[in-house]
Motif scaffolding. Sequence first.
Motif, mmCIF file in Angstrom:
data_model
loop_
_atom_site.group_PDB
_atom_site.id
_atom_site.type_symbol
_atom_site.label_atom_id
_atom_site.label_comp_id
_atom_site.label_asym_id
_atom_site.label_seq_id
_atom_site.Cartn_x
_atom_site.Cartn_y
_atom_site.Cartn_z
ATOM 1 N N GLY A 1 0.818 -1.219 0.000
ATOM 2 C CA GLY A 1 0.000 0.000 0.000
ATOM 3 C C GLY A 1 0.845 1.259 0.000
ATOM 4 N N TYR A 2 1.840 1.281 0.884
ATOM 5 C CA TYR A 2 2.739 2.436 0.925
ATOM 6 C C TYR A 2 3.550 2.540 -0.370
ATOM 7 C CZ TYR A 2 1.870 2.975 5.957
ATOM 8 O OH TYR A 2 1.301 3.170 7.186
ATOM 9 N N ALA A 3 4.012 1.408 -0.862
ATOM 10 C CA ALA A 3 4.814 1.419 -2.089
ATOM 11 C C ALA A 3 4.024 2.004 -3.253
ATOM 12 C CB ALA A 3 5.288 0.004 -2.421
ATOM 13 N N LYS A 4 2.795 1.569 -3.417
ATOM 14 C CA LYS A 4 1.983 2.084 -4.521
ATOM 15 C C LYS A 4 1.772 3.588 -4.391
ATOM 16 C CE LYS A 4 -2.271 1.588 -7.149
ATOM 17 N NZ LYS A 4 -2.158 2.933 -7.633
ATOM 18 N N LYS A 5 1.512 4.033 -3.183
ATOM 19 C CA LYS A 5 1.277 5.461 -2.969
ATOM 20 C C LYS A 5 2.490 6.297 -3.376
ATOM 21 C CE LYS A 5 -0.385 8.751 0.428
ATOM 22 N NZ LYS A 5 -0.981 8.916 1.755
ATOM 23 N N VAL A 6 3.675 5.886 -2.951
ATOM 24 C CA VAL A 6 4.853 6.692 -3.279
ATOM 25 C C VAL A 6 5.236 6.544 -4.751
ATOM 26 C CG1 VAL A 6 5.713 6.713 -0.903
ATOM 27 C CG2 VAL A 6 6.563 4.985 -2.478
ATOM 28 N N ALA B 1 3.162 8.745 -6.901
ATOM 29 C CA ALA B 1 3.570 10.149 -6.781
ATOM 30 C C ALA B 1 4.859 10.429 -7.543
ATOM 31 C CB ALA B 1 3.747 10.524 -5.311
ATOM 32 N N ASN B 2 5.794 9.473 -7.501
ATOM 33 C CA ASN B 2 7.095 9.709 -8.141
ATOM 34 C C ASN B 2 7.790 8.375 -8.360
ATOM 35 O OD1 ASN B 2 9.764 10.347 -8.801
ATOM 36 N ND2 ASN B 2 9.844 12.100 -7.422
ATOM 37 N N ILE B 3 7.822 7.931 -9.594
ATOM 38 C CA ILE B 3 8.405 6.623 -9.931
ATOM 39 C C ILE B 3 9.888 6.538 -9.576
ATOM 40 C CG2 ILE B 3 9.015 7.180 -12.325
ATOM 41 C CD1 ILE B 3 7.458 3.874 -11.130
ATOM 42 N N ARG B 4 10.556 7.685 -9.484
ATOM 43 C CA ARG B 4 11.986 7.680 -9.148
ATOM 44 C C ARG B 4 12.233 7.188 -7.725
ATOM 45 N NH1 ARG B 4 14.982 12.899 -11.163
ATOM 46 N NH2 ARG B 4 16.617 11.420 -11.714
ATOM 47 N N ILE B 5 11.205 7.215 -6.897
ATOM 48 C CA ILE B 5 11.353 6.706 -5.530
ATOM 49 C C ILE B 5 11.618 5.199 -5.556
ATOM 50 C CG2 ILE B 5 10.200 6.435 -3.284
ATOM 51 C CD1 ILE B 5 8.849 9.138 -3.784
ATOM 52 N N SER B 6 11.346 4.566 -6.675
ATOM 53 C CA SER B 6 11.642 3.134 -6.802
ATOM 54 C C SER B 6 13.119 2.837 -6.559
ATOM 55 C CB SER B 6 11.234 2.623 -8.182
ATOM 56 O OG SER B 6 12.015 3.233 -9.199
ATOM 57 N N THR B 7 13.978 3.836 -6.746
ATOM 58 C CA THR B 7 15.407 3.625 -6.500
ATOM 59 C C THR B 7 15.719 3.443 -5.018
ATOM 60 O OG1 THR B 7 15.851 6.007 -6.404
ATOM 61 C CG2 THR B 7 16.067 4.926 -8.567
ATOM 62 N N ALA B 8 14.777 3.801 -4.154
ATOM 63 C CA ALA B 8 14.971 3.648 -2.706
ATOM 64 C C ALA B 8 14.128 2.506 -2.132
ATOM 65 C CB ALA B 8 14.621 4.949 -1.995
ATOM 66 N N LEU B 9 13.461 1.764 -2.997
ATOM 67 C CA LEU B 9 12.618 0.658 -2.549
ATOM 68 C C LEU B 9 13.231 -0.673 -2.954
ATOM 69 C CD1 LEU B 9 9.083 1.990 -3.512
ATOM 70 C CD2 LEU B 9 10.231 2.122 -1.305
ATOM 71 N N PRO B 10 12.930 -1.734 -2.247
ATOM 72 C CA PRO B 10 12.227 -1.763 -0.980
ATOM 73 C C PRO B 10 13.098 -1.217 0.148
ATOM 74 C CG PRO B 10 12.980 -3.955 -1.565
ATOM 75 C CD PRO B 10 13.343 -3.057 -2.704
ATOM 76 N N CYS B 11 12.487 -1.021 1.308
ATOM 77 C CA CYS B 11 13.237 -0.551 2.474
ATOM 78 C C CYS B 11 14.201 -1.657 2.905
ATOM 79 C CB CYS B 11 12.290 -0.220 3.623
ATOM 80 S SG CYS B 11 11.137 1.118 3.259
ATOM 81 N N ARG B 12 15.376 -1.248 3.323
ATOM 82 C CA ARG B 12 16.394 -2.213 3.754
ATOM 83 C C ARG B 12 16.663 -2.072 5.243
ATOM 84 N NH1 ARG B 12 17.062 -0.409 -1.037
ATOM 85 N NH2 ARG B 12 17.460 -1.804 -2.776
ATOM 86 N N LEU C 1 15.342 10.251 3.660
ATOM 87 C CA LEU C 1 15.500 9.987 2.229
ATOM 88 C C LEU C 1 14.539 10.811 1.382
ATOM 89 C CD1 LEU C 1 15.831 6.092 2.296
ATOM 90 C CD2 LEU C 1 17.662 7.755 1.945
ATOM 91 N N LEU C 2 13.372 11.121 1.926
ATOM 92 C CA LEU C 2 12.321 11.787 1.168
ATOM 93 C C LEU C 2 12.756 13.106 0.515
ATOM 94 C CD1 LEU C 2 9.404 11.599 0.238
ATOM 95 C CD2 LEU C 2 8.736 12.763 2.343
ATOM 96 N N PRO C 3 13.507 13.980 1.193
ATOM 97 C CA PRO C 3 13.889 15.250 0.556
ATOM 98 C C PRO C 3 14.670 15.080 -0.756
ATOM 99 C CG PRO C 3 14.269 15.377 2.912
ATOM 100 C CD PRO C 3 13.909 13.952 2.596
ATOM 101 N N MET C 4 15.334 13.960 -0.935
ATOM 102 C CA MET C 4 16.071 13.719 -2.180
ATOM 103 C C MET C 4 15.137 13.686 -3.385
ATOM 104 S SD MET C 4 18.918 10.854 -0.962
ATOM 105 C CE MET C 4 18.064 9.630 -1.852
ATOM 106 N N PHE C 5 13.856 13.398 -3.144
ATOM 107 C CA PHE C 5 12.901 13.252 -4.237
ATOM 108 C C PHE C 5 11.973 14.456 -4.392
ATOM 109 C CE2 PHE C 5 14.152 9.015 -2.842
ATOM 110 C CZ PHE C 5 14.591 8.485 -4.037
#
Length: 127
Positions: free
Chosen positions: A59-64, A67-78, A98-102
Amino acid sequence: MFITVRSKDSIGEVRQRFEDAAAGRKFGVQGIHNVTATLQGKGLVFDRKLYIYEICNPGYAKKVLDANIRISTALPCRVSIYVDGDDVVLETLKPTMLLPMFNEPALEGTANEVETAITAIMQEAAM
């Protein structure tokens, strides 16, 4: 910048509780990297126990991602789980850091929710 939780229990116990706690909060384990075995398998000397877990809440993954597909570079959470002296350490980067980077301030609430959930998962695993 980091969320760090320590435990005096064995790494096996902490890892099992981490997996259970993640599932209990609807975070799936996408992958587990046994870094120690990987490095040793390549002939490198690395004597510390280190596992890196990749976890994700759909659910969280889809939401972010919506909003911005580039956030995929930070997913999944490690989350790293490793031995440090007599302790087992669970550690991750804070999603809110991490969010301010996007440049997506509208996702601040979501990042806070994810951070709260991952912190709870890590704390439960350390008990």
